[in-house]
Design a protein around this motif. Structure first.
Motif, mmCIF file in Angstrom:
data_model
loop_
_atom_site.group_PDB
_atom_site.id
_atom_site.type_symbol
_atom_site.label_atom_id
_atom_site.label_comp_id
_atom_site.label_asym_id
_atom_site.label_seq_id
_atom_site.Cartn_x
_atom_site.Cartn_y
_atom_site.Cartn_z
ATOM 1 N N ARG A 183 0.611 -0.738 -0.094
ATOM 2 C CA ARG A 183 0.061 0.061 0.118
ATOM 3 C C ARG A 183 0.963 1.659 -0.161
ATOM 4 O O ARG A 183 1.504 1.537 0.963
ATOM 5 C CB ARG A 183 -1.008 0.247 1.024
ATOM 6 N N ILE A 184 0.547 1.666 -1.039
ATOM 7 C CA ILE A 184 1.679 3.457 -0.881
ATOM 8 C C ILE A 184 0.507 4.671 -0.123
ATOM 9 O O ILE A 184 -0.911 4.649 -0.179
ATOM 10 C CB ILE A 184 1.677 3.727 -2.690
ATOM 11 N N ASP A 185 1.037 4.754 0.769
ATOM 12 C CA ASP A 185 0.347 6.331 1.606
ATOM 13 C C ASP A 185 0.070 7.071 1.229
ATOM 14 O O ASP A 185 0.631 7.319 0.645
ATOM 15 C CB ASP A 185 0.471 6.035 3.017
ATOM 16 N N MET A 186 -1.316 7.307 1.538
ATOM 17 C CA MET A 186 -1.315 9.156 1.316
ATOM 18 C C MET A 186 -1.174 9.984 2.282
ATOM 19 O O MET A 186 0.088 11.353 1.213
ATOM 20 C CB MET A 186 -2.756 9.909 0.353
ATOM 21 N N VAL A 187 -0.873 9.605 3.015
ATOM 22 C CA VAL A 187 -0.613 10.359 4.116
ATOM 23 C C VAL A 187 0.327 9.133 5.225
ATOM 24 O O VAL A 187 0.164 8.195 5.263
ATOM 25 C CB VAL A 187 -1.317 10.613 5.592
ATOM 26 N N PRO A 188 1.056 9.705 6.129
ATOM 27 C CA PRO A 188 2.315 9.160 6.879
ATOM 28 C C PRO A 188 1.518 8.379 7.696
ATOM 29 O O PRO A 188 0.079 8.325 8.020
ATOM 30 C CB PRO A 188 3.008 9.588 7.296
ATOM 31 N N GLU A 189 2.246 7.326 8.398
ATOM 32 C CA GLU A 189 1.490 5.875 8.447
ATOM 33 C C GLU A 189 0.966 5.599 9.623
ATOM 34 O O GLU A 189 0.431 5.597 10.685
ATOM 35 C CB GLU A 189 2.729 4.710 8.513
ATOM 36 N N LEU A 190 1.525 6.815 10.626
ATOM 37 C CA LEU A 190 1.086 7.696 12.283
ATOM 38 C C LEU A 190 -0.884 7.925 12.334
ATOM 39 O O LEU A 190 -1.059 7.320 13.029
ATOM 40 C CB LEU A 190 1.763 8.740 12.857
ATOM 41 N N LEU A 191 -0.640 8.745 11.645
ATOM 42 C CA LEU A 191 -2.164 9.462 10.717
ATOM 43 C C LEU A 191 -3.308 8.135 10.264
ATOM 44 O O LEU A 191 -4.047 7.885 10.546
ATOM 45 C CB LEU A 191 -2.275 10.090 10.206
ATOM 46 N N SER A 192 -1.778 6.785 9.415
ATOM 47 C CA SER A 192 -3.311 5.839 7.957
ATOM 48 C C SER A 192 -3.504 5.278 9.117
ATOM 49 O O SER A 192 -4.842 4.647 9.130
ATOM 50 C CB SER A 192 -2.665 5.929 6.787
ATOM 51 N N SER A 193 -3.097 4.929 9.949
ATOM 52 C CA SER A 193 -3.446 3.117 10.700
ATOM 53 C C SER A 193 -3.082 3.436 12.022
ATOM 54 O O SER A 193 -2.827 2.519 12.914
ATOM 55 C CB SER A 193 -2.325 2.549 9.774
ATOM 56 N N ASN A 194 -3.226 4.797 12.450
ATOM 57 C CA ASN A 194 -3.138 5.051 14.331
ATOM 58 C C ASN A 194 -3.827 6.058 14.344
ATOM 59 O O ASN A 194 -4.915 5.288 14.632
ATOM 60 C CB ASN A 194 -1.271 5.204 14.660
ATOM 61 N N LEU A 195 -3.688 7.182 14.196
ATOM 62 C CA LEU A 195 -4.614 8.361 15.026
ATOM 63 C C LEU A 195 -6.060 8.591 14.478
ATOM 64 O O LEU A 195 -6.141 9.028 15.068
ATOM 65 C CB LEU A 195 -3.254 9.505 15.363
ATOM 66 N N CYS A 196 -5.967 8.554 12.842
ATOM 67 C CA CYS A 196 -7.047 8.621 12.071
ATOM 68 C C CYS A 196 -8.118 7.555 11.921
ATOM 69 O O CYS A 196 -8.842 7.340 11.624
ATOM 70 C CB CYS A 196 -6.728 9.214 10.885
ATOM 71 N N THR A 249 -20.038 14.260 -4.100
ATOM 72 C CA THR A 249 -19.128 14.642 -3.963
ATOM 73 C C THR A 249 -18.045 13.540 -3.176
ATOM 74 O O THR A 249 -18.452 12.156 -2.935
ATOM 75 C CB THR A 249 -18.797 15.775 -3.008
ATOM 76 N N HIS A 250 -16.701 13.355 -3.109
ATOM 77 C CA HIS A 250 -16.271 12.419 -1.676
ATOM 78 C C HIS A 250 -15.855 13.303 -0.173
ATOM 79 O O HIS A 250 -15.505 14.060 -0.804
ATOM 80 C CB HIS A 250 -15.194 11.549 -2.577
ATOM 81 N N PHE A 251 -16.802 12.230 0.807
ATOM 82 C CA PHE A 251 -16.657 12.655 1.602
ATOM 83 C C PHE A 251 -15.910 12.053 3.043
ATOM 84 O O PHE A 251 -15.386 12.079 3.977
ATOM 85 C CB PHE A 251 -17.831 13.691 2.126
ATOM 86 N N THR A 252 -15.468 10.542 2.159
ATOM 87 C CA THR A 252 -16.135 8.943 3.686
ATOM 88 C C THR A 252 -14.971 9.284 3.304
ATOM 89 O O THR A 252 -14.432 7.987 4.096
ATOM 90 C CB THR A 252 -17.189 8.293 2.879
ATOM 91 N N SER A 253 -13.638 9.042 2.701
ATOM 92 C CA SER A 253 -12.303 8.744 2.819
ATOM 93 C C SER A 253 -11.236 9.365 2.706
ATOM 94 O O SER A 253 -10.294 9.043 1.812
ATOM 95 C CB SER A 253 -11.772 7.779 1.578
ATOM 96 N N PRO A 254 -10.949 10.228 4.414
ATOM 97 C CA PRO A 254 -10.249 10.867 3.963
ATOM 98 C C PRO A 254 -9.192 11.092 4.193
ATOM 99 O O PRO A 254 -7.161 11.736 3.857
ATOM 100 C CB PRO A 254 -10.566 11.849 4.647
ATOM 101 N N ILE A 255 -9.029 9.582 4.936
ATOM 102 C CA ILE A 255 -7.217 8.573 4.727
ATOM 103 C C ILE A 255 -6.100 8.180 4.125
ATOM 104 O O ILE A 255 -5.255 8.580 3.256
ATOM 105 C CB ILE A 255 -7.190 7.413 6.005
ATOM 106 N N ARG A 256 -7.835 7.984 2.559
ATOM 107 C CA ARG A 256 -6.754 7.180 1.436
ATOM 108 C C ARG A 256 -7.065 8.570 0.133
ATOM 109 O O ARG A 256 -6.086 8.022 -1.050
ATOM 110 C CB ARG A 256 -7.449 5.968 0.817
ATOM 111 N N ARG A 257 -8.201 9.499 0.373
ATOM 112 C CA ARG A 257 -8.549 10.540 -1.261
ATOM 113 C C ARG A 257 -8.042 12.466 -0.351
ATOM 114 O O ARG A 257 -9.024 12.193 1.103
ATOM 115 C CB ARG A 257 -9.948 10.081 -1.552
#
Length: 958
Positions: free
Chosen positions: A536-549, A773-781
């Motif tokens: 998986r090539i994350d859009m945001v760093p892992e601390l956010l994508s897999s943890n805090l968010c 619109t797109h609202f439901t996936s801010p970790i990945r879009r």
């Protein structure tokens, strides 16, 4: 010291304005050299090494630093990036010129100056009292900058004489400008061209391969005759475009035929939107994605698109007669209706070259240093490079950059950039597909990571401002197995008045990513998370994508909630939006959620909530379908990996459950509700998503295919299409409906992001929704992050900022997001294709049932449901007698000898991995049934001839 710079500027009204700018000169700017006593205590610390003895040069044996001019940085960036090149002084003058001329090169230089191991020092010569030069009367700015660079080089050499004798250093000026070099030598500055200096590095002969060939004339093939007509200068092209003599557009090369391309014209005129180009001379050295000027040929010279597949296999680049013979094959007799506006390239407005991945095609001449490079992308021509490492690079994926294309050369010139690794290696092939699809995948920089919250992190009182505490609600998430970036969670409960409250809670990523900082800029550049088969090539760093968010269970998380009050019949009575804090009570997979809904023994709060959601989702879906929403189909596959080798050991199509549909319904509803709200508040600046209705011609193939099975598909409206797809059923052929839906998907247009103030058609065709619109996936879009910011301002939970209400900036952002989403899709498909190859490599040859999706003039395209795999069965092969083929475009059908094939016919095919071409290994399919003598192969799967090169390779390795 203060100087003033004066210049004149023309105003819009035609007047002249005098502008005076203050320019500060300083004494405290250090030279950047370690051990320089004179600069000790300067505000910028030392970067350059005290003893730079890592380069042994036969031209300048004593320790030295390099000082390149602008053109060397612009054109020889690949050489400068090599680890062997260190201790380089980058002047402010040079950096400013590069910034104005090439944003990508400027970024690469900034990356090198930030890399401590490279020891690249930026010297602000324009603000140093002893190196600043004023423009002389009659001197143009280019000559002034050249003089400023020489003055800085001379100052450095004088300045470094202050160092102790054992540490004394020289500064070498690197320039490819003959006059500049001569002037520098006259002034006593040691100066060399880039080529002279690189060739003098005896310990690094491989660096010579990375030199760009700059002079097109100097690199023309000896005694080569002119093949192409000259490109017109930019001034003439611009005049011609203005007068309508020429048209400007994007050059798009064909994947199937290297002698054919189209130019997509940049104009509002619906006529002549696309111009066809055929033949080498008419393509005139344009490369895929270049912006070109074309001249339309007279009507009697117009041609039809060729249906021939032609790959460039020639090794002898001078064999132009053979090319002309191939061009004659293209011009088959066609009826007048098929002729397309045809043209020729007269000049290049903007080159859009990038580094290309591919393989070396080693020259047959034993001692030759000149070889051809074959790019992985079939739309890119082969590139002529010079290399001394040909035997090392054979059978490996490499990167090559294009330098130019002389008029008397069949191929462009280029230079070697990087060796990626062995062909077929999983890491190498993943790197290739990421590079080829322009997916940003480098590790996040320190500048980006510096904006992440410090750990341990917890919710503060400040975070609770403008936020509702919803931790008491029975919220849960439902996702695929192994999902760590959980964007969304749901809840459903009965209210005291008997109605239902339903909530969609989305990770509040915009709380952590603030507008304009490095983290925000990097997320905007990446645009989307890219999901490959094993990576998986994350859009945001892992601390956010897999943890805090990530809305994991049993932890407090910040969310943005969309809450409806509904009747039991899913009628919406009220909608409200709020920033919130939630605590998810369960992280479920689709299968686990389904099991709870179906289990009579389970009646806890989570299960009750899920049952309520599922019941409402069914009503919502029914309502959408009645309005004309389409339910299309695509064969998605999932690989089961070996836990040790990580190779695919099984491949199956994804199973969809009711719970998939349940989550989808509420995500769609949230997206529609938010779209309405942000458009109400920001009618000109809302970021929306639309899906254009396809032109009627797109449906031809679907209508004809259905007709061949005595079914009628109506395509006047989305509703008519949806209804006729629902009716298109065959009791004896249950899979037919799925095939029709798969084919209908191919007829669709691409959905895109747009700014509401720049468009007036908002309709989403596939969802039958007037706004979306797109609202439901801010970790990945990234689009969702902007939508969150707009919504937060709309409800008074956050403040606005200038870019948010600049529709031109929003339109540019949408352009990048659309590009990134398209590339992510292509990269995902390429990853599936590569893993499918690995699967069949280990599985050997198999025979499977398939259905025909398309018939072509010399082939059929089939779908194998078991593997969700699509492939082409060709009926014309090299060195084999061609069968009698009759193609009928109207039905459509293909008659081979006495057998007729229609779309959706069931066939049996043999599947194998064809490794005969290492560059383009592919899944090859042959017909097993129906039996056609001389065409069909036996179902026997023991014949492994197709992988002969693979066997030979293994034998050699033993």
């Amino acid at each position: 010291m203060l100087k003033s710079k004066t210049f004149l500027k023309k105003t819009r009204a035609g007047g002249v304005m005098k502008i005076v700018r203050e320019h500060y000169l300083r004494d405290d700017i250090g030279c950047g050299a370690s051990g320089c006593a004179a600069c000790d205590g300067a505000h910028e610390g030392p970067v350059l090494e005290l003893q730079p003895l890592d380069r042994a040069s036969s031209l300048c044996p004593q320790p030295h630093y390099l000082l390149p001019d602008t053109n060397v940085l612009l054109h020889q960036i690949d050489v400068l990036e090599d680890p062997a090149i260190r201790n380089v002084i980058v002047l402010q003058t040079v950096l400013q010129e590069v910034r104005n001329r090439s944003a990508p090169v400027y970024k690469r230089i900034r990356d090198m100056t930030n890399n401590q191991e490279k020891h690249f020092y930026t010297f602000t010569n324009e603000h140093h009292r002893e190196t600043y030069v004023e423009q002389l009367q009659g001197e143009n700015s280019n000559d002034r900058n050249d003089r400023a660079i020489r003055v800085a080089a001379k100052w450095y050499n004088e300045h470094l004489k202050n160092m102790s004798a054992e540490n004394r250093l020289q500064v070498i000026f690197i320039t490819n400008d003959r006059k500049n070099k001569e002037k520098a030598i006259e002034e006593g500055i040691p100066a060399f061209t880039c080529e002279e200096y690189i060739k003098s590095l005896t310990a690094n002969p491989e660096l010579i391969d990375r030199l760009a060939c700059l002079s097109e004339e100097g690199n023309e093939i000896e005694s080569g005759k002119t093949i192409f007509s000259e490109h017109l200068p930019l001034s003439k092209l611009q005049q011609g475009i203005k007068s309508g003599t020429y048209l400007q557009g994007t050059f798009r090369a064909s994947r199937e035929n290297y002698l054919e391309a189209t130019v997509w014209v940049h104009s509002d005129d619906e006529e002549n939107k696309e111009i066809l180009l055929q033949g080498l001379k008419n393509l005139n050295r344009a490369i895929h994605e270049d912006i070109v000027a074309v001249e339309l040929l007279p009507k009697h010279q117009w041609v039809a698109p060729s249906s021939v597949v032609l790959q460039d296999e020639g090794q002898n680049e001078d064999d132009i007669e053979k090319e002309e013979e191939r061009e004659r094959i293209l011009k088959t007799a066609v009826n007048e209706k098929m002729l397309k506006p045809t043209g020729r390239v007269v000049g290049i407005i903007k080159r859009n070259w990038r580094p290309y991945c591919g393989m070396l095609s080693k020259s047959d001449i034993k001692e030759s240093r000149r070889h051809l490079f074959t790019p992985a992308d079939k739309r890119i021509p082969r590139i002529r490079i010079e290399t001394r490492q040909a035997s090392t690079l054979e059978g490996r994926r490499i990167i090559v950059a294009v330098d130019g294309w002389p008029r008397n050369s069949r191929y462009p010139n280029g230079h070697f950039v990087k060796n990626l690794g062995e062909v077929g290696d999983k890491e190498t092939e993943t790197e290739v597909l990421l590079l080829e699809h322009d997916v940003p995948h480098q590790a996040f920089s320190q500048a980006v990571l510096s904006f992440l919250p410090k750990m341990p992190w917890s919710i503060t009182e400040k975070d609770m401002k403008n936020r509702e505490d919803l931790r008491h609600l029975c919220v849960c998430s439902v996702d695929p197995p192994g999902c760590t970036d959980i964007d969304d969670a749901l809840h459903c409960r009965e209210l005291e008045n008997g109605n239902l409250e339903v909530g969609v809670h989305i990770a509040d990523v915009s709380h952590f990513i603030r507008p304009g900082n490095a983290l925000d800029q990097e997320s905007a550049r990446r645009g989307t998370t890219v999901y490959l088969c094993e990576k998986r090539i994350d859009m945001v760093p892992e601390l956010l994508s897999s943890n805090l968010c990530s809305l994991r269970s049993n932890v407090d998380r910040l969310a943005f909630s969309c809450i409806w009050e509904m009747t039991h019949n899913a009628e919406i009575l009220k909608t409200r939006f709020t920033k919130s804090v939630i605590n998810s009570k369960a992280s479920l997979t689709y299968a686990e959620a389904q099991m709870r809904i179906d289990s009579a023994a389970m009646n806890d709060n989570i299960t009750t909530s899920l049952r309520g959601l599922n019941k409402l989702a069914k009503i919502l879906k029914k309502g959408r379908i009645e309005k004309g929403a389409l339910t299309l189909s695509s064969p998605e596959v999932r690989f089961h990996m070996d836990s040790e080798t990580h190779d695919p050991i099984d491949l199956q199509t994804k199973e969809l459950r009711e719970t998939n549909s349940m989550v989808e319904e509420f995500m769609l509803l949230a997206n529609i509700s938010v779209a309405k709200k942000i458009h109400e508040e920001f009618s000109e600046h809302a970021l929306l998503r639309k899906h254009p209705a396809p032109p009627p011609s797109n449906y031809e193939i679907l209508v004809k295919a259905a007709k061949s099975k005595n079914l009628e598909i109506k395509t006047d409206t989305a509703k008519a299409l949806a209804d006729s797809l629902d009716r298109a059923d065959s009791p004896i052929f249950p899979y037919l409906n799925t095939l029709l839906r798969i084919l209908a998907t191919r007829c669709m247009m691409q959905a895109v992001y747009f700014c509401s103030g720049m468009d007036n058609d908002f309709h989403h065709y596939g969802l039958a929704s007037p706004i979306y619109t797109h609202f439901t996936s801010p970790i990945r879009r990234y689009a969702d992050i902007i939508v969150h910011r707009l919504l937060a301002v709309a409800i008074g939970a956050d403040c606005t900022y200038p870019e948010l209400t600049d529709k031109h900036k929003l339109a540019d952002l949408c352009k990048n997001l659309n590009f990134r989403h398209k590339m992510a899709q292509y990269a995902q498909r390429a990853s599936v294709a590569f893993h499918t190859q690995l699967f069949f490599k280990s599985k050997g040859i198999v025979s499977e049932e398939a259905y025909i999706l398309f018939v072509r003039k010399n082939a059929i395209v089939v779908l194998i449901p078991k593997y969700g795999l699509e492939g082409t069965v060709f009926f014309e092969e090299k060195d084999k007698p061609n069968p009698r083929l009759i193609y009928d475009d109207e039905i459509p059908s293909l008659k081979i000898e006495d057998t007729v094939f229609h779309v959706f016919d069931k066939v049996k095919v043999k599947i194998m991995l064809d490794s005969s071409n290492l560059q383009h290994q592919k899944i090859r399919m042959s017909l097993v049934e129906p039996q056609i003598p001389g065409i069909s192969v036996s179902a026997d799967t023991s014949n492994m001839d197709i992988n002969e090169p693979e066997r030979k390779k293994k034998k050699l390795q033993k």
